[in-house]
Design a protein around this motif. Sequence first.
Motif, PDB file in Angstrom:
ATOM      1  N   LEU A   1       0.904  -8.437  -7.169  1.00  0.00           N
ATOM      2  CA  LEU A   1       1.255  -9.245  -6.010  1.00  0.00           C
ATOM      3  C   LEU A   1       0.101  -9.388  -5.019  1.00  0.00           C
ATOM      4  O   LEU A   1       0.096 -10.315  -4.209  1.00  0.00           O
ATOM      5  CB  LEU A   1       2.480  -8.640  -5.309  1.00  0.00           C
ATOM      6  CG  LEU A   1       3.795  -8.798  -6.088  1.00  0.00           C
ATOM      7  CD1 LEU A   1       4.879  -7.896  -5.510  1.00  0.00           C
ATOM      8  CD2 LEU A   1       4.254 -10.255  -6.077  1.00  0.00           C
ATOM      9  N   VAL A   2      -0.862  -8.458  -5.083  1.00  0.00           N
ATOM     10  CA  VAL A   2      -2.039  -8.570  -4.204  1.00  0.00           C
ATOM     11  C   VAL A   2      -3.269  -8.957  -5.029  1.00  0.00           C
ATOM     12  O   VAL A   2      -4.405  -8.784  -4.587  1.00  0.00           O
ATOM     13  CB  VAL A   2      -2.281  -7.259  -3.423  1.00  0.00           C
ATOM     14  CG1 VAL A   2      -1.148  -7.016  -2.444  1.00  0.00           C
ATOM     15  CG2 VAL A   2      -2.446  -6.054  -4.348  1.00  0.00           C
TER      16      VAL A   2
ATOM     17  N   GLY B   1       0.818  -1.212   0.000  1.00  0.00           N
ATOM     18  CA  GLY B   1       0.000   0.000   0.000  1.00  0.00           C
ATOM     19  C   GLY B   1       0.851   1.260   0.000  1.00  0.00           C
ATOM     20  O   GLY B   1       0.632   2.184  -0.796  1.00  0.00           O
ATOM     21  N   ALA B   2       1.854   1.286   0.893  1.00  0.00           N
ATOM     22  CA  ALA B   2       2.752   2.451   0.968  1.00  0.00           C
ATOM     23  C   ALA B   2       3.625   2.536  -0.287  1.00  0.00           C
ATOM     24  O   ALA B   2       3.928   3.631  -0.765  1.00  0.00           O
ATOM     25  CB  ALA B   2       3.623   2.359   2.212  1.00  0.00           C
ATOM     26  N   ALA B   3       4.024   1.390  -0.816  1.00  0.00           N
ATOM     27  CA  ALA B   3       4.855   1.370  -2.027  1.00  0.00           C
ATOM     28  C   ALA B   3       4.103   1.974  -3.204  1.00  0.00           C
ATOM     29  O   ALA B   3       4.664   2.754  -3.977  1.00  0.00           O
ATOM     30  CB  ALA B   3       5.278  -0.057  -2.353  1.00  0.00           C
TER      31      ALA B   3
ATOM     32  N   ASP C   1      -7.118  -5.788 -12.119  1.00  0.00           N
ATOM     33  CA  ASP C   1      -7.859  -4.686 -12.741  1.00  0.00           C
ATOM     34  C   ASP C   1      -7.134  -3.359 -12.542  1.00  0.00           C
ATOM     35  O   ASP C   1      -7.278  -2.435 -13.352  1.00  0.00           O
ATOM     36  CB  ASP C   1      -9.273  -4.600 -12.165  1.00  0.00           C
ATOM     37  CG  ASP C   1      -9.288  -4.511 -10.646  1.00  0.00           C
ATOM     38  OD1 ASP C   1      -8.336  -5.009 -10.007  1.00  0.00           O
ATOM     39  OD2 ASP C   1     -10.244  -3.957 -10.085  1.00  0.00           O
ATOM     40  N   ASN C   2      -6.334  -3.247 -11.468  1.00  0.00           N
ATOM     41  CA  ASN C   2      -5.521  -2.053 -11.250  1.00  0.00           C
ATOM     42  C   ASN C   2      -4.158  -2.170 -11.928  1.00  0.00           C
ATOM     43  O   ASN C   2      -3.596  -1.170 -12.394  1.00  0.00           O
ATOM     44  CB  ASN C   2      -5.307  -1.809  -9.755  1.00  0.00           C
ATOM     45  CG  ASN C   2      -6.589  -1.475  -9.025  1.00  0.00           C
ATOM     46  OD1 ASN C   2      -7.131  -2.306  -8.315  1.00  0.00           O
ATOM     47  ND2 ASN C   2      -7.103  -0.268  -9.206  1.00  0.00           N
TER      48      ASN C   2
ATOM     49  N   GLY D   1       2.431  -1.299 -11.007  1.00  0.00           N
ATOM     50  CA  GLY D   1       1.623  -2.371 -11.571  1.00  0.00           C
ATOM     51  C   GLY D   1       1.932  -3.718 -10.955  1.00  0.00           C
ATOM     52  O   GLY D   1       1.021  -4.507 -10.656  1.00  0.00           O
ATOM     53  N   THR D   2       3.212  -4.004 -10.725  1.00  0.00           N
ATOM     54  CA  THR D   2       3.570  -5.302 -10.129  1.00  0.00           C
ATOM     55  C   THR D   2       3.155  -5.380  -8.657  1.00  0.00           C
ATOM     56  O   THR D   2       2.904  -6.463  -8.155  1.00  0.00           O
ATOM     57  CB  THR D   2       5.076  -5.579 -10.278  1.00  0.00           C
ATOM     58  OG1 THR D   2       5.834  -4.488  -9.742  1.00  0.00           O
ATOM     59  CG2 THR D   2       5.449  -5.763 -11.743  1.00  0.00           C
TER      60      THR D   2
END
Length: 455
Positions: free
Chosen positions: A250-251, A221-223, A255-256, A245-246
């Motif tokens: 990873l989560v 989230g912070a990244a 779509d994002n 994007g990566t």
Amino acid sequence: MESVQIAIMVVLAAGVASLLFFVIKSVNAPKRVESIQKLINQGKVSQAIKLAKQILSKDTSNYLAHYYLGKAYLADNRAELALMEYKIVNDNAIFGEGLSEIDFRREISGLYMKFNQQQDALREFLLLTKLEPHNAENFYTVGRIYEQQNRGDTALGFFQKAVTLNKRHAKAHAAIGLILYHSKQFTEAKKEIDLSLSLSPETYSSYYYLGKILKENKDYGAAVKAFEKAQRDTDYRQKALIERGTCFMLVNRMDNAIPDLQRAVDQDKDGTKQDTLYARYFLASCYEKIRKIEKAIEQWELIYKKNHSFRDVTAKLTEYKDLQSNDSLKDYLTSSTEEFAEICKKAALSGLSMSAQNCESMKWGCQILAVEHKNDDWMNMRKQLYLLRFYREADPLEDSAIRETLDKMKELNCTKSFILASAGFTRTAVGFAESRPVELIGKDKLEQLLQKSGA
């Protein structure tokens, strides 16, 4: 006697005339070359190119004219032609009056960077560190190139030299922070990043390095927020979009991830950068995970055209080469969740003679609790249960998937389990399954089952 004197005078006159001609030519030649630069400055690029070519048609060894022709091509946005002229200069010219070696090496190194010719660019920047030993920027750029070549230890030395020359070089401090983080020197890494941001909060490239550290620490989230700020630096925009994007990948937020990775691809109009290949590769991975295989193949093919040996692209194209002609496999991989469940039930019935008692959609595919399909159902006997798992994951299944299936089989009191996977299984998985009540069905046999069932 008089005729001899006349002949001597004629010869002398011819010699003087020839000498005068060459003197005038040598005096005028530099002026004509300088006129090329004047035309460029006046925005008359076409005239500058024409004049340079006229000079070179008479004297191909006029390397100053080659240099100015290169500058004219640059002004005309014809960088490839500019680099060709600069290479001629680099191979032959003697630097001095009228041709500054420092200016020339700055310009040719920029062209090498533009065309991702890292080794040539590195050579030029290393020369610049010798020509300008007090210029921190040259040392920083050398460090960046070594960093991109995964030579972190060498890069660190150049970044440290840059901050020795300029203690307020925010980008170099940030780069040092990232290298220290990768070497697990966390306290020192944080100090460098914090120092970088305190020196220049608006040096947005520093947020790229901060984002890398946060991503490594799984603080996605912070990244994502850090990479969002890093995009304000045009030099780091593409890299930041790829990293952002990566993080979404990873989560499992495809779509994002897809819009960010597509934006990263769009940053490179020529499609020549190495980062663009990575953006396309991750974009293909997203499409593969959400079953849009045709779009994934499109990206892999674009990568393959640029670099045949890029990661596992050749293997991916080989894996999916039969997709267009094999409608059964195509439907298996690309169908919706509901359609996929029906395909699996048909395959279980026609291919394995199993009737589905319960069918449940899973994130990796479909799970069916089944019994043997027999016509002598008049015999009121208790039927044995079987666990069928259909996977359509992009990667071969590991032994962890086999273990989890066996645990579920025991929980449901099943006699045996079948695992069907379009991507196959790892060696470890195959070895683990031996002598256990589980049958592994890979891509080839799965295709046969699907065709038999007409799914």
